[in-house]
Scaffold this motif. Structure first.
Motif, short mmCIF file in Angstrom:
data_model
loop_
_atom_site.label_atom_id
_atom_site.label_comp_id
_atom_site.label_asym_id
_atom_site.label_seq_id
_atom_site.Cartn_x
_atom_site.Cartn_y
_atom_site.Cartn_z
N ILE A 38 -13.60 3.94 -1.39
CA ILE A 38 -13.23 5.35 -1.28
C ILE A 38 -12.63 5.66 0.09
CG2 ILE A 38 -14.13 7.72 -1.27
CD1 ILE A 38 -16.21 6.81 -3.35
N ASN A 39 -13.20 5.09 1.15
CA ASN A 39 -12.69 5.35 2.48
C ASN A 39 -11.37 4.64 2.77
OD1 ASN A 39 -14.63 6.94 4.55
ND2 ASN A 39 -15.82 6.01 2.90
N HIS A 40 -11.04 3.64 1.93
CA HIS A 40 -9.74 2.96 2.07
C HIS A 40 -8.59 3.88 1.64
CE1 HIS A 40 -7.37 -0.64 2.73
NE2 HIS A 40 -6.76 -0.45 1.57
N LEU A 41 -8.92 4.96 0.96
CA LEU A 41 -7.89 5.92 0.55
C LEU A 41 -7.17 6.53 1.75
CD1 LEU A 41 -9.85 7.81 -2.26
CD2 LEU A 41 -7.97 6.19 -2.60
N LYS A 42 -7.90 6.66 2.85
CA LYS A 42 -7.32 7.28 4.05
C LYS A 42 -6.17 6.46 4.61
CE LYS A 42 -7.46 10.43 7.39
NZ LYS A 42 -6.36 9.98 8.23
N PRO A 43 -6.37 5.18 4.99
CA PRO A 43 -5.23 4.41 5.50
C PRO A 43 -4.13 4.21 4.45
CG PRO A 43 -7.15 2.99 5.19
CD PRO A 43 -7.63 4.40 5.05
N ALA A 92 0.89 -5.63 -9.41
CA ALA A 92 0.14 -6.63 -8.66
C ALA A 92 0.61 -6.70 -7.20
CB ALA A 92 0.28 -8.01 -9.32
N SER A 93 0.85 -5.52 -6.61
CA SER A 93 1.34 -5.45 -5.23
C SER A 93 0.21 -5.75 -4.24
CB SER A 93 1.91 -4.06 -4.94
OG SER A 93 2.95 -3.75 -5.84
N PRO A 94 0.43 -6.64 -3.29
CA PRO A 94 -0.61 -6.97 -2.32
C PRO A 94 -0.78 -5.90 -1.25
CG PRO A 94 1.37 -8.23 -1.85
CD PRO A 94 1.63 -7.50 -3.13
N LYS A 95 0.31 -5.19 -0.92
CA LYS A 95 0.25 -4.16 0.12
C LYS A 95 1.04 -2.92 -0.27
CE LYS A 95 -0.58 -7.07 4.18
NZ LYS A 95 -0.13 -7.41 5.55
N ARG A 96 0.68 -1.81 0.37
CA ARG A 96 1.39 -0.53 0.21
C ARG A 96 1.49 0.08 1.61
NH1 ARG A 96 4.67 2.27 -3.11
NH2 ARG A 96 3.49 1.44 -4.89
N HIS A 97 2.71 0.33 2.07
CA HIS A 97 2.94 0.87 3.41
C HIS A 97 2.27 -0.01 4.49
CE1 HIS A 97 3.24 5.04 1.30
NE2 HIS A 97 4.41 4.44 1.35
N LEU A 235 12.66 -0.76 5.71
CA LEU A 235 12.01 -0.38 4.46
C LEU A 235 10.50 -0.55 4.51
CD1 LEU A 235 14.47 -2.10 1.95
CD2 LEU A 235 14.18 0.36 2.22
N ASN A 236 10.04 -1.46 5.37
CA ASN A 236 8.62 -1.83 5.48
C ASN A 236 8.10 -2.39 4.16
OD1 ASN A 236 6.18 -2.18 6.84
ND2 ASN A 236 5.42 -0.16 6.29
N LYS A 237 8.96 -3.11 3.46
CA LYS A 237 8.55 -3.79 2.23
C LYS A 237 9.58 -4.88 1.89
CE LYS A 237 10.78 -0.60 -1.04
NZ LYS A 237 10.58 0.30 -2.20
N LYS A 238 9.17 -5.78 1.01
CA LYS A 238 10.06 -6.86 0.58
C LYS A 238 11.25 -6.31 -0.20
CE LYS A 238 8.96 -10.59 -1.40
NZ LYS A 238 8.39 -11.49 -2.43
N THR A 239 12.40 -6.95 -0.04
CA THR A 239 13.56 -6.62 -0.87
C THR A 239 13.59 -7.57 -2.07
OG1 THR A 239 14.90 -7.99 0.61
CG2 THR A 239 14.95 -5.61 0.97
N PHE A 240 14.46 -7.31 -3.01
CA PHE A 240 14.67 -8.11 -4.22
C PHE A 240 13.46 -8.08 -5.16
CE2 PHE A 240 17.80 -9.63 -1.28
CZ PHE A 240 18.92 -9.88 -2.05
N GLN A 241 12.56 -7.12 -4.96
CA GLN A 241 11.38 -7.03 -5.82
C GLN A 241 11.74 -6.65 -7.25
OE1 GLN A 241 7.45 -5.62 -4.00
NE2 GLN A 241 8.92 -4.69 -2.61
N ASP A 242 12.76 -5.79 -7.40
CA ASP A 242 13.16 -5.37 -8.75
C ASP A 242 13.67 -6.56 -9.57
OD1 ASP A 242 12.55 -2.75 -8.17
OD2 ASP A 242 14.60 -2.16 -7.70
N ILE A 243 14.45 -7.41 -8.94
CA ILE A 243 15.00 -8.58 -9.63
C ILE A 243 13.89 -9.58 -9.94
CG2 ILE A 243 16.66 -10.48 -9.50
CD1 ILE A 243 17.94 -7.66 -9.55
N GLU A 244 13.05 -9.83 -8.96
CA GLU A 244 11.99 -10.84 -9.12
C GLU A 244 10.93 -10.43 -10.14
OE1 GLU A 244 12.34 -12.78 -4.61
OE2 GLU A 244 10.57 -11.59 -5.16
N SER A 245 10.80 -9.12 -10.38
CA SER A 245 9.81 -8.64 -11.35
C SER A 245 10.45 -8.08 -12.63
CB SER A 245 8.90 -7.58 -10.71
OG SER A 245 9.68 -6.48 -10.25
N ASN A 246 11.73 -8.38 -12.81
CA ASN A 246 12.45 -7.99 -14.03
C ASN A 246 12.48 -6.48 -14.28
OD1 ASN A 246 13.53 -10.36 -15.28
ND2 ASN A 246 11.43 -11.01 -15.71
N GLN A 247 12.62 -5.68 -13.23
CA GLN A 247 12.67 -4.24 -13.39
C GLN A 247 14.02 -3.80 -13.97
OE1 GLN A 247 10.10 -1.91 -12.77
NE2 GLN A 247 8.98 -3.83 -12.72
N ALA A 248 13.98 -2.73 -14.77
CA ALA A 248 15.20 -2.18 -15.35
C ALA A 248 15.84 -1.23 -14.34
CB ALA A 248 14.88 -1.44 -16.65
#
Length: 326
Positions: A38-43, A92-97, A235-248
């Motif tokens: 619950i406290n992890h919601l803050k960061p 299945a994202s390992p990190k957010r922001h 961006l503070n995130k990986k690029t090419f995620q849409d391609i690697e995860s087959n996003q439309a």
């Protein structure tokens, strides 16, 4: 008030309200693990763009942040946090922001997903409670309910299309409208308009709504392009995620029959493959098509904005949206 000025002011208000919710919820159980989750919601909630509350604020039309709408602005940001938590489970994202996602707080995969799903549900409750607090405006409540339904259906479409070998432009457009354009721009804007002290005529609401929807579509187009051509540090995130995860996306739609492109989808790409893919998108005319669609939509939006009484504010915001690097 500019988006950056708003964020600085709103972050303080949002943090204060979220901390109240966290303190209340984490006191219910003596479990140390549940307390941690619950406290992890803050960061996890920090470093967001705060787009949805800002759009609501613009719709409300006051120069300063009115105390009357703080709970509703907090609510749309909490709803976004709920959506992100569930989205991270699905992807299945390992990190957010730059922060570990909730489902990764446990070494047991199933337990981690369970914690994250329930933490998302808890935040949904925070959002609902915040939105109805002191709110006697029935129209804003109807729009908020519509927003919730649309983003859930939009996310469901996103999941379906990512598993589809063939999808139409109509399918893709509907996903973009529900998951991004209406969720991030149009509905928060309409909530702000509904909460105004004076009634806004239907035709003006229609114009604002169309502007919001257009900006949302442009925002999603840019997200698709930044995923390929953006700077990972900015961006503070990986690029090419849409391609690697087959996003439309628009890119995958225009290249769905290209055999070379298909070879890049659904796998981790090395540096050479990434550069080759960028070149393919350019050489195939895909980038040119997308940029033409984008330019036409920007022109239509700026034409609509030119007729607004607060056109200077909206033109400034439009330029921020259409010239972003992250």
């Amino acid at each position: 008030m500019s988006p950056s000025q708003f964020k600085e002011n709103f972050d303080k208000l949002f943090s204060k309200e979220l901390e109240k919710f966290i303190k209340r919820a984490s006191s219910i159980s003596k479990s140390k693990k549940i307390y941690e989750v619950i406290n992890h919601l803050k960061p996890l909630s920090e470093n967001g763009k705060r787009l949805r509350p800002y759009v609501l604020y613009l719709g409300y039309g006051q120069e300063k942040i009115d105390k009357k709408i703080v709970s509703q602005m907090v609510a749309v940001e909490l709803l976004h946090l709920f959506a992100l938590i569930h989205d991270d489970i699905m992807d299945a994202s390992p990190k957010r922001h730059g922060v570990k996602t909730i489902h990764n707080l446990s070494k047991n995969e199933n337990l981690g997903k369970s914690f994250a799903m329930l933490a998302g549900d808890l935040v949904f409750n925070f959002a609902y409670e915040s939105f109805i607090k002191g709110n006697e405006n029935p129209l804003s409540k109807e729009i908020f309910a519509t927003l919730i339904e649309e983003v859930i259906i939009g996310q469901s479409l996103d999941a379906e299309l990512s598993c589809s070998k063939t999808f139409s432009k109509e399918d893709l457009d509907q996903k973009t409208l529900l998951k991004t354009a209406r969720y991030t721009f149009r509905r928060p804007l309409e909530i702000g308009l509904a909460l105004r002290n004076e009634k806004v005529d239907k035709n003006t609401v229609k114009i604002y709504s169309q502007i919001g929807e257009n900006l949302g579509i442009i925002f999603q187009i840019d997200d698709d392009l930044l995923d390929i051509f953006g700077d990972e540090k900015k961006l503070n995130k990986k690029t090419f995620q849409d391609i690697e995860s087959n996003q439309a996306t628009l890119i995958s739609f225009y290249l769905k029959d290209n055999k070379t492109f298909k070879g890049y989808c659904g796998k981790n790409l090395n540096k050479e493959e990434r550069e080759n893919l960028k070149q393919l998108i350019k050489d195939s005319g895909t980038l040119e098509k997308i940029e033409a669609e984008r330019k036409e939509l920007i022109n239509k939006t700026e034409k609509l904005i030119s007729g607004l009484p607060d056109k200077e504010v909206w033109l400034e915001f439009s330029h921020k949206i259409t010239n972003r690097e992250k």
